[in-house]
Structures are given as C-alpha cells and as structure tokens.
Design a protein around this motif. Structure first.
Motif, PDB file in Angstrom:
ATOM      1  N   ILE A 113     -42.315  46.950 -11.882  1.00 29.00           N
ATOM      2  CA  ILE A 113     -41.436  46.715 -10.733  1.00 29.00           C
ATOM      3  C   ILE A 113     -40.599  45.460 -10.940  1.00 29.00           C
ATOM      4  CG2 ILE A 113     -41.412  46.232  -8.252  1.00 29.00           C
ATOM      5  CD1 ILE A 113     -44.044  47.994  -8.186  1.00 29.00           C
ATOM      6  N   ALA A 114     -41.226  44.388 -11.417  1.00 25.70           N
ATOM      7  CA  ALA A 114     -40.486  43.145 -11.677  1.00 25.70           C
ATOM      8  C   ALA A 114     -39.416  43.363 -12.741  1.00 25.70           C
ATOM      9  CB  ALA A 114     -41.453  42.038 -12.103  1.00 25.70           C
ATOM     10  N   ALA A 115     -39.722  44.149 -13.767  1.00 30.40           N
ATOM     11  CA  ALA A 115     -38.741  44.451 -14.818  1.00 30.40           C
ATOM     12  C   ALA A 115     -37.576  45.249 -14.236  1.00 30.40           C
ATOM     13  CB  ALA A 115     -39.399  45.219 -15.959  1.00 30.40           C
ATOM     14  N   ARG A 116     -37.881  46.240 -13.405  1.00 30.45           N
ATOM     15  CA  ARG A 116     -36.832  47.066 -12.793  1.00 30.45           C
ATOM     16  C   ARG A 116     -35.909  46.224 -11.909  1.00 30.45           C
ATOM     17  NH1 ARG A 116     -39.472  50.559  -8.977  1.00 30.45           N
ATOM     18  NH2 ARG A 116     -38.996  48.929  -7.491  1.00 30.45           N
ATOM     19  N   GLU A 117     -36.495  45.260 -11.208  1.00 30.01           N
ATOM     20  CA  GLU A 117     -35.716  44.415 -10.297  1.00 30.01           C
ATOM     21  C   GLU A 117     -35.045  43.241 -11.003  1.00 30.01           C
ATOM     22  OE1 GLU A 117     -35.103  45.284  -7.200  1.00 30.01           O
ATOM     23  OE2 GLU A 117     -36.386  47.059  -7.417  1.00 30.01           O
ATOM     24  N   GLY A 118     -35.389  43.005 -12.271  1.00 31.66           N
ATOM     25  CA  GLY A 118     -34.765  41.924 -13.034  1.00 31.66           C
ATOM     26  C   GLY A 118     -35.276  40.532 -12.699  1.00 31.66           C
ATOM     27  N   HIS A 119     -36.509  40.427 -12.227  1.00 37.61           N
ATOM     28  CA  HIS A 119     -37.092  39.131 -11.869  1.00 37.61           C
ATOM     29  C   HIS A 119     -37.781  38.515 -13.092  1.00 37.61           C
ATOM     30  CE1 HIS A 119     -36.121  39.840  -7.742  1.00 37.61           C
ATOM     31  NE2 HIS A 119     -36.958  40.862  -7.619  1.00 37.61           N
ATOM     32  N   ALA A 120     -36.981  37.803 -13.890  1.00 37.58           N
ATOM     33  CA  ALA A 120     -37.481  37.245 -15.154  1.00 37.58           C
ATOM     34  C   ALA A 120     -38.646  36.287 -14.943  1.00 37.58           C
ATOM     35  CB  ALA A 120     -36.343  36.549 -15.903  1.00 37.58           C
ATOM     36  N   ASP A 121     -38.601  35.453 -13.905  1.00 39.92           N
ATOM     37  CA  ASP A 121     -39.695  34.506 -13.686  1.00 39.92           C
ATOM     38  C   ASP A 121     -40.997  35.227 -13.359  1.00 39.92           C
ATOM     39  OD1 ASP A 121     -38.577  35.293 -11.228  1.00 39.92           O
ATOM     40  OD2 ASP A 121     -39.006  33.387 -10.252  1.00 39.92           O
ATOM     41  N   VAL A 122     -40.915  36.323 -12.651  1.00 39.75           N
ATOM     42  CA  VAL A 122     -42.109  37.108 -12.321  1.00 39.75           C
ATOM     43  C   VAL A 122     -42.609  37.835 -13.573  1.00 39.75           C
ATOM     44  CG1 VAL A 122     -43.014  39.000 -10.914  1.00 39.75           C
ATOM     45  CG2 VAL A 122     -41.458  37.313  -9.899  1.00 39.75           C
ATOM     46  N   VAL A 123     -41.695  38.383 -14.356  1.00 38.33           N
ATOM     47  CA  VAL A 123     -42.083  39.044 -15.606  1.00 38.33           C
ATOM     48  C   VAL A 123     -42.770  38.037 -16.532  1.00 38.33           C
ATOM     49  CG1 VAL A 123     -41.195  40.143 -17.714  1.00 38.33           C
ATOM     50  CG2 VAL A 123     -40.354  40.873 -15.469  1.00 38.33           C
ATOM     51  N   GLU A 124     -42.233  36.837 -16.615  1.00 37.58           N
ATOM     52  CA  GLU A 124     -42.835  35.806 -17.460  1.00 37.58           C
ATOM     53  C   GLU A 124     -44.266  35.497 -17.008  1.00 37.58           C
ATOM     54  OE1 GLU A 124     -41.503  31.642 -19.517  1.00 37.58           O
ATOM     55  OE2 GLU A 124     -40.713  32.077 -17.518  1.00 37.58           O
ATOM     56  N   LEU A 125     -44.491  35.458 -15.719  1.00 33.08           N
ATOM     57  CA  LEU A 125     -45.826  35.202 -15.172  1.00 33.08           C
ATOM     58  C   LEU A 125     -46.761  36.383 -15.436  1.00 33.08           C
ATOM     59  CD1 LEU A 125     -47.743  33.507 -13.368  1.00 33.08           C
ATOM     60  CD2 LEU A 125     -46.654  34.589 -11.392  1.00 33.08           C
ATOM     61  N   LEU A 126     -46.263  37.592 -15.255  1.00 32.29           N
ATOM     62  CA  LEU A 126     -47.102  38.785 -15.372  1.00 32.29           C
ATOM     63  C   LEU A 126     -47.362  39.241 -16.802  1.00 32.29           C
ATOM     64  CD1 LEU A 126     -45.637  40.983 -12.504  1.00 32.29           C
ATOM     65  CD2 LEU A 126     -47.899  39.905 -12.573  1.00 32.29           C
TER      66      LEU A 126
END
Length: 170
Positions: A113-126
C-alpha cells in the motif's frame, strides 16, 4: 452489548477520529472505557483514529488497544498508516507489536500500500521488516507495484532492500 457500552465506544471512537487527545485520555482514564470498545459500526478507536495523531495512537495502545486489530477486509491500523503516509504513527504501532506481514483481503501488506501511494518514508521504515517476496492476490510484490506507479524513490528503496536481503542470505 449494552447501550452504555455502545455509547462509550461511540464517544471514544469519535474523540479518536477528531484527534482529541484530552478527550481520549479522559474516556480511557477517567471513564475507564476499554480501548477495544467498538462503536455502532463495529470499529475500535484505533481503527478510526486520526492517523496523523501518533499521540492518540500511543494513548490507546498504552491502555491496551490491539495494534493488530483487523476489520472485515483484513485491514489493520498498519495498513491505514501506510496508506495515509504517517510514518510516526506507524512507528508507534510497531513499538506496540503491530505486525507488517499480515495481508488484507486483497493480499496486500502495508508495504504494498505504501509503495502504491508513493510514501517513500513509510516504505523505508517497512522494507527491512516486510516480506518483500509476498504476492498480493494479483500476483504483485511491492517492487512490482513501485515499478507500475513510477515512483523512483520508492523503487530505489525496495531494490536496495532486496539487494541487502540477498547479500545477507548469501
């Protein structure tokens, strides 16, 4: 469920949805409303809270809210935080035992979901915590989704994490 409990659930979820920390604390501490009490829609305060308010998340979790509560579609608060891009709230959820490798009904993990939404900071955390080879029900990994959405920062983060994972396995 008695009417009083339903009303307590409604009041707590409404306060959490508004991000009203003083009212959330008053209900949890003064009125002793259990943080898992549901509203008339069967949702807990953690499920409907203002995701950008990590202090409300912390208060609910400190009082015993379930960090992994799922709705009828399998969506957890971690999925919601990933969708909305609130890394601070996600950190609090993780601190209280939220798991990031439980898929929702579509097979998506929070990282999908974070990847689909483009939330790089969340992707980095996850990324270091997530099963990056997990396929959603469409057969896509988070990396596949990042490629399809053309978000270079997310794509680089996932590629780098996969490289790290491969070097650790070797």
């Amino acid at each position: 469920m008695v009417l009083e409990e339903r009303d307590a659930g409604r009041r707590l979820t409404a306060a959490a949805a508004r991000g009203d920390l003083p009212e959330v604390r008053r209900l949890l501490e003064g009125q002793r409303v259990h943080p898992g009490t549901v509203n008339e829609f069967g949702r807990t305060a953690l499920q409907v809270m203002m995701m950008g308010n990590s202090a409300v998340a912390r208060a609910l979790l400190e009082h015993g809210a379930d960090a992994n509560v799922q709705d009828g579609l399998g969506i957890t608060p971690a999925h919601d935080a990933a969708r909305t891009g609130f890394a601070d709230t996600l950190r609090v959820l993780l601190e209280f035992g939220a798991t990031v490798n439980v898929p929702d009904q579509s097979g998506a993990l929070p990282i999908h979901i974070a990847a689909r939404e483009g939330h790089a900071d969340v992707v980095e955390l996850l990324a270091p915590l997530s099963n990056l080879t997990h396929l959603d029900t469409s057969g896509h990994t988070a990396l596949d989704i990042a490629r399809a959405t053309s978000c270079p920062a997310v794509l680089r983060l996932l590629e780098r994490q996969l490289e790290v994972g491969l070097s650790v396995q070797a």
